[in-house]
Design a protein around this motif. Structure first.
Motif, PDB file in Angstrom:
ATOM      1  N   UNK A 181      58.133  -0.031 -26.441  1.00 58.38           N
ATOM      2  CA  UNK A 181      57.236  -1.189 -26.485  1.00 58.38           C
ATOM      3  C   UNK A 181      57.343  -2.060 -25.239  1.00 58.38           C
ATOM      4  N   UNK A 182      58.469  -1.977 -24.522  1.00 63.37           N
ATOM      5  CA  UNK A 182      58.675  -2.829 -23.348  1.00 63.37           C
ATOM      6  C   UNK A 182      57.963  -2.312 -22.108  1.00 63.37           C
ATOM      7  N   UNK A 183      57.426  -1.093 -22.158  1.00 56.73           N
ATOM      8  CA  UNK A 183      56.860  -0.464 -20.959  1.00 56.73           C
ATOM      9  C   UNK A 183      55.347  -0.310 -21.075  1.00 56.73           C
ATOM     10  N   UNK A 184      54.625  -0.490 -19.970  1.00 64.81           N
ATOM     11  CA  UNK A 184      53.170  -0.268 -19.965  1.00 64.81           C
ATOM     12  C   UNK A 184      52.827   1.206 -19.760  1.00 64.81           C
ATOM     13  N   UNK A 185      53.402   2.063 -20.578  1.00 65.97           N
ATOM     14  CA  UNK A 185      53.218   3.507 -20.434  1.00 65.97           C
ATOM     15  C   UNK A 185      51.755   3.905 -20.599  1.00 65.97           C
ATOM     16  N   UNK A 186      51.288   4.817 -19.740  1.00 66.59           N
ATOM     17  CA  UNK A 186      49.973   5.417 -19.975  1.00 66.59           C
ATOM     18  C   UNK A 186      50.021   6.942 -20.019  1.00 66.59           C
ATOM     19  N   UNK A 187      51.188   7.539 -19.739  1.00 68.91           N
ATOM     20  CA  UNK A 187      51.280   9.004 -19.715  1.00 68.91           C
ATOM     21  C   UNK A 187      52.668   9.448 -20.152  1.00 68.91           C
ATOM     22  N   UNK A 199      48.664   3.379 -23.471  1.00 65.09           N
ATOM     23  CA  UNK A 199      48.962   4.804 -23.528  1.00 65.09           C
ATOM     24  C   UNK A 199      47.685   5.626 -23.719  1.00 65.09           C
ATOM     25  N   UNK A 200      47.420   6.531 -22.776  1.00 61.78           N
ATOM     26  CA  UNK A 200      46.210   7.345 -22.793  1.00 61.78           C
ATOM     27  C   UNK A 200      46.464   8.788 -23.219  1.00 61.78           C
ATOM     28  N   UNK A 201      47.649   9.313 -22.918  1.00 59.94           N
ATOM     29  CA  UNK A 201      47.842  10.749 -23.072  1.00 59.94           C
ATOM     30  C   UNK A 201      49.285  11.060 -23.448  1.00 59.94           C
TER      31      UNK A 201
END
Length: 213
Positions: free
Chosen positions: A100-106, A128-130
């Motif tokens: 939750x602390x990270x702006x992950x998108x992949x 998160x996209x993928x």
């Protein structure tokens, strides 16, 4: 004063600190510590806030690694957007990751396969996209997963045989066999207008009856 650089903690109590301003973690980042791979004694990882990518195979087979979180930053934000292929594959003790602390998108293919999660919470990751193929496959202790991602690639949760509850939010596509052999998965909540193309458990088992809008 808290160290903002991030570190790896070893089972003998040693702490190895990352260089200031590091932006990518890769196996070469850890070679100088001689602590990677199947004989690794890493038990805890504090990711520097400056890191935007964890490269493929970086912590693969670190079987003693239990906890991953982010070092405090001066600006209050971390930069991690991508976790690449097999980055934590085979970290069988890993059951605590501060997604939750990270702006992950992949999240890449096999990134967390064969890890020790019992509960997985990605529901607050609105970037998160993928999530790649087999990303969380073979997590035999995983019982509950809450996921917010546009795409779940094929087989991403395959062989999670103790998974019993799943929540999907804002998904646009769930690939074939995403839940292959998740025989105990009987409750699926689908929210946010997800468009489910196909969910397969044991080969042809359809989980439509387990879903609710």
């Amino acid at each position: 004063m808290e160290d903002t650089r991030g570190f790896v903690l070893l089972d003998d109590g040693r702490k190895e600190v990352f260089p200031e301003g590091i932006t990518v973690l890769h196996r070469g980042s850890l070679n100088k510590f001689n602590i990677i791979g199947i004989n690794s004694k890493i038990v805890e990882l504090s990711i520097p806030a400056s890191v935007f990518l964890i490269d493929r195979d970086c912590f693969r087979d670190c079987g003693h690694l239990r906890k991953v979180y982010f070092a405090p930053s001066k600006g209050g934000n971390c930069e991690l957007t991508a976790i690449m292929e097999r980055a934590f594959q085979g970290c069988t003790a890993l059951d605590n990751f501060d997604f939750a602390a990270a702006p992950l998108n992949f999240i890449g293919e096999n990134a967390f396969s064969n890890t020790g999660f019992t509960h997985l919470d990605l529901i607050d990751n609105d970037h998160l996209c993928y999530i790649g193929a087999f990303a969380f496959s073979d997590c035999r202790d995983l019982m509950k997963a809450s996921v917010r991602s546009e795409v779940l690639a094929p087989n991403c949760f395959a062989e999670c045989k103790n998974l019993i509850k799943l929540e999907l939010k804002d998904c646009q596509c769930v690939g074939a066999n995403a839940f292959l052999k998740c025989d105990d998965l009987t409750k699926v909540d689908v929210r946010g207008g997800a468009r489910i193309e196909h969910i397969s458990a044991t080969g042809n088992k359809d989980l439509t009856d387990a879903m609710k809008a």
